[in-house]
Design an enzyme around this catalytic site. Structure first.
Site, PDB file in Angstrom:
ATOM      1  N   ARG A  71      84.630   5.532  41.764  1.00 61.67           N
ATOM      2  CA  ARG A  71      84.056   4.192  41.610  1.00 61.67           C
ATOM      3  C   ARG A  71      84.377   3.532  40.269  1.00 61.67           C
ATOM      4  O   ARG A  71      84.113   2.352  40.086  1.00 61.67           O
ATOM      5  CB  ARG A  71      82.541   4.238  41.836  1.00 61.67           C
ATOM      6  CG  ARG A  71      82.187   4.299  43.315  1.00 61.67           C
ATOM      7  CD  ARG A  71      80.702   4.447  43.510  1.00 61.67           C
ATOM      8  NE  ARG A  71      80.245   5.774  43.138  1.00 61.67           N
ATOM      9  CZ  ARG A  71      78.969   6.088  42.910  1.00 61.67           C
ATOM     10  NH1 ARG A  71      78.036   5.157  42.994  1.00 61.67           N
ATOM     11  NH2 ARG A  71      78.627   7.313  42.600  1.00 61.67           N
ATOM     12  N   GLY A 114      69.303  13.459  44.100  1.00 65.63           N
ATOM     13  CA  GLY A 114      68.571  14.527  44.762  1.00 65.63           C
ATOM     14  C   GLY A 114      67.089  14.389  44.417  1.00 65.63           C
ATOM     15  O   GLY A 114      66.734  14.065  43.285  1.00 65.63           O
ATOM     16  N   LYS A 174      99.660  -4.737   3.115  1.00 69.62           N
ATOM     17  CA  LYS A 174      99.917  -3.389   3.635  1.00 69.62           C
ATOM     18  C   LYS A 174     100.415  -2.533   2.504  1.00 69.62           C
ATOM     19  O   LYS A 174     101.282  -2.965   1.755  1.00 69.62           O
ATOM     20  CB  LYS A 174     100.967  -3.442   4.750  1.00 69.62           C
ATOM     21  CG  LYS A 174     101.184  -2.110   5.419  1.00 69.62           C
ATOM     22  CD  LYS A 174     102.622  -1.870   5.796  1.00 69.62           C
ATOM     23  CE  LYS A 174     103.469  -1.549   4.576  1.00 69.62           C
ATOM     24  NZ  LYS A 174     104.839  -1.142   4.873  1.00 69.62           N
ATOM     25  N   ALA A 182     100.416 -19.660  -2.856  1.00 75.47           N
ATOM     26  CA  ALA A 182     100.426 -19.778  -1.394  1.00 75.47           C
ATOM     27  C   ALA A 182     101.815 -19.516  -0.832  1.00 75.47           C
ATOM     28  O   ALA A 182     102.819 -19.918  -1.418  1.00 75.47           O
ATOM     29  CB  ALA A 182      99.962 -21.175  -0.994  1.00 75.47           C
TER      30      ALA A 182
HETATM   31  C1  UD1 Z   1      74.247  15.608  41.687  1.00 77.28           C
HETATM   32  C2  UD1 Z   1      73.079  16.448  42.196  1.00 77.28           C
HETATM   33  C3  UD1 Z   1      71.882  15.536  42.471  1.00 77.28           C
HETATM   34  C4  UD1 Z   1      71.514  14.782  41.209  1.00 77.28           C
HETATM   35  C5  UD1 Z   1      72.724  14.030  40.664  1.00 77.28           C
HETATM   36  C6  UD1 Z   1      72.394  13.471  39.299  1.00 77.28           C
HETATM   37  C7  UD1 Z   1      74.081  18.304  43.439  1.00 77.28           C
HETATM   38  C8  UD1 Z   1      74.414  18.823  44.767  1.00 77.28           C
HETATM   39  N1  UD1 Z   1      73.486  17.106  43.406  1.00 77.28           N
HETATM   40  O1  UD1 Z   1      74.604  14.729  42.737  1.00 77.28           O
HETATM   41  O2  UD1 Z   1      70.784  16.301  42.891  1.00 77.28           O
HETATM   42  O3  UD1 Z   1      70.463  13.891  41.470  1.00 77.28           O
HETATM   43  O4  UD1 Z   1      73.848  14.917  40.499  1.00 77.28           O
HETATM   44  O5  UD1 Z   1      73.434  12.634  38.866  1.00 77.28           O
HETATM   45  O6  UD1 Z   1      74.334  18.938  42.439  1.00 77.28           O
HETATM   46  N2  UD1 Z   1      81.429  18.084  39.693  1.00 77.28           N
HETATM   47  C9  UD1 Z   1      82.369  19.044  39.431  1.00 77.28           C
HETATM   48  N3  UD1 Z   1      82.934  19.726  40.475  1.00 77.28           N
HETATM   49  C10 UD1 Z   1      82.574  19.487  41.751  1.00 77.28           C
HETATM   50  C11 UD1 Z   1      81.604  18.502  42.013  1.00 77.28           C
HETATM   51  C12 UD1 Z   1      81.037  17.823  40.956  1.00 77.28           C
HETATM   52  O7  UD1 Z   1      82.725  19.298  38.281  1.00 77.28           O
HETATM   53  O8  UD1 Z   1      83.121  20.164  42.636  1.00 77.28           O
HETATM   54  C13 UD1 Z   1      80.822  17.371  38.558  1.00 77.28           C
HETATM   55  C14 UD1 Z   1      81.124  15.898  38.586  1.00 77.28           C
HETATM   56  O9  UD1 Z   1      82.271  15.613  37.812  1.00 77.28           O
HETATM   57  C15 UD1 Z   1      79.874  15.288  37.942  1.00 77.28           C
HETATM   58  C16 UD1 Z   1      78.782  16.265  38.323  1.00 77.28           C
HETATM   59  O10 UD1 Z   1      79.415  17.474  38.664  1.00 77.28           O
HETATM   60  O11 UD1 Z   1      79.968  15.268  36.545  1.00 77.28           O
HETATM   61  C17 UD1 Z   1      77.913  15.751  39.468  1.00 77.28           C
HETATM   62  O12 UD1 Z   1      78.703  15.617  40.617  1.00 77.28           O
HETATM   63  P1  UD1 Z   1      78.463  14.456  41.654  1.00 77.28           P
HETATM   64  O13 UD1 Z   1      79.420  14.630  42.778  1.00 77.28           O
HETATM   65  O14 UD1 Z   1      78.454  13.166  40.964  1.00 77.28           O
HETATM   66  O15 UD1 Z   1      77.002  14.829  42.154  1.00 77.28           O
HETATM   67  P2  UD1 Z   1      75.961  13.868  42.837  1.00 77.28           P
HETATM   68  O16 UD1 Z   1      76.283  13.735  44.263  1.00 77.28           O
HETATM   69  O17 UD1 Z   1      75.796  12.659  42.029  1.00 77.28           O
END
Ligand code: UD1
Ligand code: CA
Length: 458
Positions: free
Chosen positions: A15, A137, A349, A378
């Site tokens: 996004r 969540g 500079k 100037a």
């Molecule tokens: C997650 C939480 C949710 C919480 C929210 C807060 C889970 C399942 N859900 O949801 O409960 O309210 O964050 O913002 O954990 N990432 C990885 N590897 C992956 C997937 C994600 O490194 O395979 C990292 C992403 O880069 C990000 C973070 O984990 O920094 C959260 O991942 P994202 O997919 O945004 O989780 P949400 O669905 O927002």
């Protein structure tokens, strides 16, 4: 207890609609991930593990942090899977704190609270109350208020969606238990991912105490998913910095129009007008005034100096009681003595300009050393570049350089010398002498301009 911090930073950030990986998007001039690493380091963990994936080696290369163990998550199979990638480098006796690379404003104080719970053998969760919990969540509690589990919005019932206490994602747990729970987490959910959040239900089933504590402020735990959210956090961060500086005595014309992307040190009675941007390490001495829309990067300004509006200073050292601008550009290695003046449309500079010397209008002074009490007229240009190499111009004390002079470097002008307006200086000018190279002026009387001839003709 030994703390290990795992930062999740592998996600794509679709996004943001950007080629730059999300965790490298800048907030106050630094990548989001750098802010999180800053808070993490304050806790002095024995290990910092960053799980990266999307954006590939760009992420470790951009951060260039040699205290980080970079863990590649080749496929993004969920937050639980991401944490599991870091666990092989972590001992069972350690305590693990999980942070998110896209939640930049988390404070070390909040995190220290979570760690103390986990050190006692429990699972600690950081939660927050949101008026609009969409996308997060939800924290599900029993009738007595004990945490039962976390349910992701996509898996929640209508009743669960009404819950406004949400998971920030940040948690701390003893490593041995976390490892065991993550081995039991499956992908049996609407997104087909390994959810880190499922460890909460498993901890409850194992009888491990779960402590969910509310974050002090919502901003601290807000994540960045869109450019609009990035801008919101940027303003929040800038406001905090502005308030800290005002509490130390800085006067800001408008704290909402102040941007600091680095560190700013200010003396007493310093005034900063609207729209100024400070980058890197900047210091402003007592009584300094910075006009509207100036940009100062890695610059020191001595007490009593005034930087008028729309001036740009980079890697410069300005002495006391100087006057700069408006519309001046001080480029790297400009050093001004006390009481020096650099006026409008002047570029400098690698230039040393001595006490009380003035370069007031429309000039270029590069690779130059100018003494004290000298006046540069100037439109004076130091011709420092011959198309191949840069050369030095030396101008002594109490020199007068007339307007529209070119100084073809390498060249020097001795103390007390005068250079007539319009001169092209190609040879050294001895002290106390006059140098002029103008073509003599010619007068033709009763001159008729060609275009006017027919009006006077027959
Ligand atoms: C997650 C939480 C949710 C919480 C929210 C807060 C889970 C399942 N859900 O949801 O409960 O309210 O964050 O913002 O954990 N990432 C990885 N590897 C992956 C997937 C994600 O490194 O395979 C990292 C992403 O880069 C990000 C973070 O984990 O920094 C959260 O991942 P994202 O997919 O945004 O989780 P949400 O669905 O927002
Ligand atoms: Ca998210």
């Amino acid at each position: 207890m030994t703390t290990r911090i795992v930062i999740l930073a592998a996600g794509q950030g679709t996004r943001m609609r950007s080629d730059l990986p999300k965790v490298l998007q800048p907030l106050a001039g630094r990548p989001l991930l750098a802010h999180v690493l800053g808070a993490a380091r304050e806790l002095e963990p024995v290990g910092l593990h960053v799980v990266y994936g999307h954006g590939g080696e760009q992420v470790p290369e951009a951060l260039a942090a040699d205290d980080v163990d970079w863990v590649l998550q080749a496929e993004q199979l969920g937050t639980g899977h991401a944490v599991a990638q870091a666990l092989p480098g972590i001992a069972d006796s350690d305590t693990v704190l999980v942070l998110y690379g896209d939640v930049p404003l988390i404070s070390a104080t909040t995190l220290a609270g979570l760690l103390s719970t986990a050190d006692g053998g429990g699972l600690a969760l950081l939660t927050v109350q949101l008026d609009d919990p969409t996308g997060y969540g939800r924290i599900v509690r029993d009738g007595d208020g004990h945490v039962l589990r976390i349910v992701e919005e996509k898996d929640a019932s209508d009743a669960e969606r009404l819950l406004t206490e949400v998971n920030t994602g940040i948690l701390a747990a003893p490593a041995a238990q976390l490892r065991g729970w993550l081995e039991r987490v499956d992908r049996d959910n609407s997104q087909g991912e390994y959810y880190l959040t499922d460890v909460v239900g498993l901890a409850v089933a194992d009888g491990v105490p779960v402590d969910a504590r509310l974050a002090a402020s919502a901003e601290e735990v807000l994540g960045v998913n869109t450019k609009a959210q990035l801008a919101t956090l940027e303003r929040h961060f800038q406001r905090q910095q502005a308030e800290r500086l005002m509490s130390e005595g800085l006067t800001l014309a408008d704290p909402a129009r102040f941007d600091l992307r680095g560190q700013l040190q200010t003396g007493r009675d310093v005034f900063v007008d609207v729209g100024a941007v400070f980058e890197g390490a900047v210091s402003l001495g007592d009584g300094v005034r910075v006009g509207a829309y100036c940009v100062l990067r890695d610059t020191q300004v001595g007490a009593g100096s005034r930087i008028e509006s729309h001036s740009v200073l980079e890697d410069a050292v300005v002495g006391t009681n100087c006057s700069i601008g408006p519309f001046a550009r001080l480029r790297p290695q400009t050093v001004l003595g006390s009481g020096a003046k650099v006026g409008n449309f002047v570029e400098t500079k690698k230039a040393r300009i001595g006490d009380g010397s003035k370069v007031n209008h429309l000039s270029y002074v590069g690779d130059s050393e100018i003494g004290k009490g000298t006046n540069i007229g100037a439109g004076t240009i130091t011709c420092n570049y011959d198309g191949h190499a840069k050369h030095l111009t030396r101008i002594g004390d109490d020199v007068f350089i007339g307007s529209d002079t070119q100084l073809v470097a390498p060249v020097s002008v001795g103390d007390g010398a005068t250079v007539g307006a319009g001169t092209t200086v190609t040879r050294d000018v001895p002290a106390a002498s006059l140098a002029v190279s103008r073509a003599p002026q010619k007068i033709v009387a009763d001159w008729q301009r060609p275009g006017r001839r027919d009006t006077k003709g027959d």
